[in-house]
Design a protein around this motif. Structure first.
Motif, PDB file in Angstrom:
ATOM      1  N   ALA A 245       0.814  -1.211   0.000  1.00  0.00           N
ATOM      2  CA  ALA A 245       0.000   0.000   0.000  1.00  0.00           C
ATOM      3  C   ALA A 245       0.849   1.263   0.000  1.00  0.00           C
TER       4      ALA A 245
ATOM      5  N   ARG B  76       0.542   4.130  -2.804  1.00  0.00           N
ATOM      6  CA  ARG B  76       0.162   5.503  -2.463  1.00  0.00           C
ATOM      7  C   ARG B  76       1.195   6.511  -2.976  1.00  0.00           C
TER       8      ARG B  76
ATOM      9  N   GLU C  37       0.694   6.929  -6.681  1.00  0.00           N
ATOM     10  CA  GLU C  37      -0.519   7.710  -6.909  1.00  0.00           C
ATOM     11  C   GLU C  37      -0.286   9.180  -6.583  1.00  0.00           C
ATOM     12  N   ALA C  38       0.387   9.449  -5.487  1.00  0.00           N
ATOM     13  CA  ALA C  38       0.648  10.830  -5.071  1.00  0.00           C
ATOM     14  C   ALA C  38       1.539  11.560  -6.072  1.00  0.00           C
TER      15      ALA C  38
ATOM     16  N   SER D 184      -6.121   0.595  -1.539  1.00  0.00           N
ATOM     17  CA  SER D 184      -5.361   1.710  -0.969  1.00  0.00           C
ATOM     18  C   SER D 184      -5.310   2.937  -1.871  1.00  0.00           C
ATOM     19  N   VAL D 185      -5.736   2.791  -3.139  1.00  0.00           N
ATOM     20  CA  VAL D 185      -5.648   3.905  -4.087  1.00  0.00           C
ATOM     21  C   VAL D 185      -6.972   4.098  -4.817  1.00  0.00           C
TER      22      VAL D 185
ATOM     23  N   LEU E 219       0.183  10.802   4.045  1.00  0.00           N
ATOM     24  CA  LEU E 219      -0.081   9.915   2.932  1.00  0.00           C
ATOM     25  C   LEU E 219      -1.212   8.940   3.242  1.00  0.00           C
ATOM     26  N   PHE E 220      -1.328   8.589   4.519  1.00  0.00           N
ATOM     27  CA  PHE E 220      -2.357   7.631   4.925  1.00  0.00           C
ATOM     28  C   PHE E 220      -3.462   8.277   5.774  1.00  0.00           C
TER      29      PHE E 220
ATOM     30  N   ARG F 177      -6.187   9.681   4.950  1.00  0.00           N
ATOM     31  CA  ARG F 177      -7.568   9.509   4.513  1.00  0.00           C
ATOM     32  C   ARG F 177      -8.175   8.213   5.004  1.00  0.00           C
ATOM     33  N   ASP F 178      -7.365   7.321   5.573  1.00  0.00           N
ATOM     34  CA  ASP F 178      -7.902   6.057   6.086  1.00  0.00           C
ATOM     35  C   ASP F 178      -8.496   6.201   7.464  1.00  0.00           C
TER      36      ASP F 178
END
Length: 278
Positions: A28, A32, A35-36, A76-77, A274-275, A277-278
């Motif tokens: 993940a 991420r 994606e970022a 995760s994305v 980075l994480f 939003r979880d």
């Protein structure tokens, strides 16, 4: 969870429009980060996933464990994710169908399927007819789920030493590629091919788009794209580069130093964000 139809459509569009740089994630965190950085789609790397779990590549991880990792990465994305399902975790078309269904259920919008027998066949590669049956089973399995899956048929004529001349190897790659496309594949993947002239020859004669893999001794993708290649995948390269960096940090730590760790530090706050939003 099956990905929204829009992700399938977006991934198909990206592959068809060409000049697609596709990074390959192994967890993940790497997904991420890709994606970022702005990548419109991500693929998984079977080798990277296997190494992260303490296993060698080439289907040593097993179907269920691999599908679990694909599901974690896809969840995760927000961008489309294509799954590296190696050779389908079984020789028979039914094995491939089972794996494809699992990949779709895990959230993948595409798959890579290899023609490498990984030592389980009398010869290095599946016979062309047998691989066509396996690809047809993959397409049928996706159709039964109403999933417009992007199927990337990997050909290992360049990765393995088959005792072929350069000319014969290229002809065999073309013959396999067009047979695989006719059997239900959307794209042909030829890892290990690096020569621009050979890439152009193949791209002009294939009845579908061509995918190559980034290699350490190749400077960049532009020459391949100009030759007609539609997609370039990073493959296991990023994971191997991370392993190289960790080895360097390990060597420096033996001397009581950490310059590489300092130079490449991502930052704790950045990692948390980075994480977030979880």
């Amino acid at each position: 969870m099956i990905a929204p139809l829009s992700r399938f459509e977006r991934f198909r569009q990206l592959n068809l429009q060409g000049r697609l740089m596709l990074p390959n994630a192994w967890d993940a965190a790497s997904a991420r980060l890709f994606e970022a950085a702005g990548h419109a789609a991500i693929a998984t790397t079977s080798g990277g996933i296997a190494y992260a779990r303490g296993l060698g590549d080439a289907q040593r991880i097993g179907r269920e464990a691999m599908l679990g990792e694909i599901a974690r990465i896809a969840a995760s994305v927000a961008v489309p994710v294509s799954a590296d399902i190696e050779a389908g975790y079984g020789l028979a078309p039914e094995d491939v169908a089972l794996t494809v269904k699992g990949a779709i259920e895990a959230g993948a919008v595409g798959v890579n399927l290899e023609d490498n027998g990984h030592g389980r066949l009398p010869q290095p590669l599946f016979e062309t007819a047998a691989q066509c049956e396996r690809l047809a089973a993959a397409r049928q399995a996706a159709g039964q789920m109403d999933a417009p899956l992007w199927i990337n048929a990997r050909i290992d004529t360049y990765l393995l030493d088959l005792g072929l001349t350069s000319e014969r190897r290229l002809e065999e790659t073309l013959a396999r590629g067009n047979a695989y496309l006719a059997a239900g594949a959307d794209m042909v993947f030829v890892p290990g091919l690096s020569d621009v002239a050979e890439a152009a020859w193949l791209a002009q004669r294939l009845h579908g788009p061509l995918n190559l893999m980034a290699l350490p001794d190749v400077a960049g993708a532009d020459a391949w794209f100009d030759a007609g290649v539609r997609r370039v995948s990073l493959g296991v390269g990023p994971m191997l580069a991370v392993m190289g960096l960790v080895r360097r940090m390990a060597d420096e730590a033996m001397q009581g130093e950490w310059p590489a760790m300092s130079a490449h530090s991502y930052g704790f706050a950045e990692a948390e964000a980075l994480f977030a939003r979880d």
